[in-house]
Write a protein that holds these residues in place. Structure first.
Motif, PDB file in Angstrom:
ATOM      1  N   ILE A 189       1.152  -1.414  -0.273  1.00 28.50           N
ATOM      2  CA  ILE A 189      -0.248  -0.149   0.411  1.00 28.50           C
ATOM      3  C   ILE A 189       0.894   0.966  -0.129  1.00 28.50           C
ATOM      4  CG2 ILE A 189      -1.875  -1.230   1.181  1.00 28.50           C
ATOM      5  CD1 ILE A 189      -1.098  -0.062   3.342  1.00 28.50           C
ATOM      6  N   VAL A 190       0.000   2.214   0.114  1.00 30.66           N
ATOM      7  CA  VAL A 190       1.187   3.842  -0.176  1.00 30.66           C
ATOM      8  C   VAL A 190       1.788   4.071   1.007  1.00 30.66           C
ATOM      9  CG1 VAL A 190       0.515   6.152  -0.356  1.00 30.66           C
ATOM     10  CG2 VAL A 190      -0.673   4.873  -1.918  1.00 30.66           C
TER      11      VAL A 190
ATOM     12  N   ASP B 247     -10.438  -2.093  -2.857  1.00 29.50           N
ATOM     13  CA  ASP B 247      -9.625  -1.096  -3.633  1.00 29.50           C
ATOM     14  C   ASP B 247     -10.867   0.161  -4.293  1.00 29.50           C
ATOM     15  OD1 ASP B 247      -6.555  -2.067  -4.302  1.00 29.50           O
ATOM     16  OD2 ASP B 247      -7.704  -3.092  -5.639  1.00 29.50           O
ATOM     17  N   SER B 248     -12.042  -0.229  -3.533  1.00 24.78           N
ATOM     18  CA  SER B 248     -12.709   0.152  -3.865  1.00 24.78           C
ATOM     19  C   SER B 248     -14.322   0.275  -3.060  1.00 24.78           C
ATOM     20  CB  SER B 248     -13.541   0.671  -4.813  1.00 24.78           C
ATOM     21  OG  SER B 248     -14.327  -0.524  -5.173  1.00 24.78           O
ATOM     22  N   GLN B 249     -15.106   1.273  -3.131  1.00 27.34           N
ATOM     23  CA  GLN B 249     -16.359   1.038  -1.660  1.00 27.34           C
ATOM     24  C   GLN B 249     -17.202  -0.391  -2.421  1.00 27.34           C
ATOM     25  OE1 GLN B 249     -18.532   4.149  -0.951  1.00 27.34           O
ATOM     26  NE2 GLN B 249     -16.277   5.527  -0.010  1.00 27.34           N
TER      27      GLN B 249
ATOM     28  N   GLN C 258     -13.036   7.210   1.384  1.00 23.16           N
ATOM     29  CA  GLN C 258     -13.220   7.082  -0.725  1.00 23.16           C
ATOM     30  C   GLN C 258     -11.250   7.572  -1.061  1.00 23.16           C
ATOM     31  OE1 GLN C 258     -15.143   5.465  -2.562  1.00 23.16           O
ATOM     32  NE2 GLN C 258     -13.799   6.220  -4.426  1.00 23.16           N
ATOM     33  N   SER C 259     -11.126   8.843  -0.531  1.00 22.91           N
ATOM     34  CA  SER C 259      -9.962   9.255  -0.586  1.00 22.91           C
ATOM     35  C   SER C 259      -8.739   8.743  -0.329  1.00 22.91           C
ATOM     36  CB  SER C 259      -9.442  10.352  -0.196  1.00 22.91           C
ATOM     37  OG  SER C 259      -9.953  10.495   1.574  1.00 22.91           O
TER      38      SER C 259
ATOM     39  N   GLN D 183      -4.240   5.253  -3.142  1.00 25.65           N
ATOM     40  CA  GLN D 183      -4.096   3.892  -3.482  1.00 25.65           C
ATOM     41  C   GLN D 183      -4.028   3.543  -4.746  1.00 25.65           C
ATOM     42  OE1 GLN D 183      -2.050   1.961  -1.345  1.00 25.65           O
ATOM     43  NE2 GLN D 183      -2.565   0.063  -2.451  1.00 25.65           N
ATOM     44  N   SER D 184      -4.656   3.708  -5.187  1.00 29.79           N
ATOM     45  CA  SER D 184      -5.291   3.481  -6.621  1.00 29.79           C
ATOM     46  C   SER D 184      -4.218   4.498  -7.635  1.00 29.79           C
ATOM     47  CB  SER D 184      -6.270   3.205  -7.102  1.00 29.79           C
ATOM     48  OG  SER D 184      -6.754   3.399  -8.622  1.00 29.79           O
ATOM     49  N   SER D 185      -3.908   5.397  -7.546  1.00 25.27           N
ATOM     50  CA  SER D 185      -3.393   6.584  -8.289  1.00 25.27           C
ATOM     51  C   SER D 185      -1.856   5.997  -7.988  1.00 25.27           C
ATOM     52  CB  SER D 185      -3.679   7.948  -7.982  1.00 25.27           C
ATOM     53  OG  SER D 185      -3.671   7.772  -6.937  1.00 25.27           O
ATOM     54  N   THR D 186      -1.161   6.059  -6.770  1.00 28.45           N
ATOM     55  CA  THR D 186      -0.243   6.206  -6.789  1.00 28.45           C
ATOM     56  C   THR D 186       0.910   4.519  -7.404  1.00 28.45           C
ATOM     57  OG1 THR D 186      -0.087   7.584  -4.225  1.00 28.45           O
ATOM     58  CG2 THR D 186       1.603   5.353  -4.984  1.00 28.45           C
TER      59      THR D 186
END
Length: 187
Positions: free
Chosen positions: A9-10, A64-66, A111-112, A117-120
């Motif tokens: 994870i980040v 990775d998402s809600q 959500q943020s 996490q996803s964008s990094t």
């Protein structure tokens, strides 16, 4: 049985800080932080049985998402599995007992974290593949023309934008860069 699941994870890309102080019977380790092809998570979800406990450092490790979190929580409820989220100090049962305001606040923050996490990891994967990241630079010819038009003091910013395609904010950013580099050369 007590199961654990970790993945990059980040805040812990090497998985060195996850579930360190817990006794886990079986630990599933994902090798990447991307949303796709989470084979260890799939294997884990096929392995757990009624009354098993699953320990996760934090919710972002698991989902990775809600929507994915909701799907996993439904599965856990159906199979009577307890999921412990160590950082949040909650389980899938305590999430259900929270007030609407607490839940809305919690999920807005979540959500943020999902987006970060996803964008990094997506950007890191793109860089490793040699892909260019970010907005492309304006051509040197267009930039030079914009500088000449600006310096002449004859043209408006609108005229410069129409002629070069360089917006006001972009032009000012390049002008700041130009003045900074001229200042550096004088020293």
């Amino acid at each position: 049985m007590k199961y654990g699941y970790i993945r990059p994870i980040v805040s812990d890309q090497q998985c060195t800080h996850q579930l360190k102080e817990l006794f886990i019977d079986t630990l599933f380790i994902e090798t990447h932080g991307l949303a796709r092809k989470r084979t260890e998570l799939e294997h884990l979800l096929m392995t757990v049985q009624k009354n098993d406990e699953l320990f996760i450092q934090n919710i972002v490790v698991l989902a990775d998402s809600q929507q994915q979190l909701l799907d996993i929580l439904r599965l856990a409820e159906r199979d009577q599995i307890t999921i412990h989220f160590v950082d949040e100090q909650i389980t899938n049962q305590t999430i259900q007992k929270a007030s609407l305001l607490q839940s809305a606040t919690f999920f807005a923050n979540l959500q943020s974290k999902f987006l970060s996490q996803s964008s990094t990891f997506t950007l890191q994967a793109a860089k490793q593949q040699g892909k260019s990241i970010g907005r492309p630079r304006k051509s040197d010819d267009n930039l030079q023309l914009a500088f000449e038009m600006y310096d002449s003091k004859i043209y408006t910013l609108y005229d410069i934008k129409e002629a070069t395609g360089i917006s006001k904010s972009t032009l000012y950013r390049y002008l700041d860069d130009r003045s900074t580099s001229l200042y550096d050369e004088k020293e």
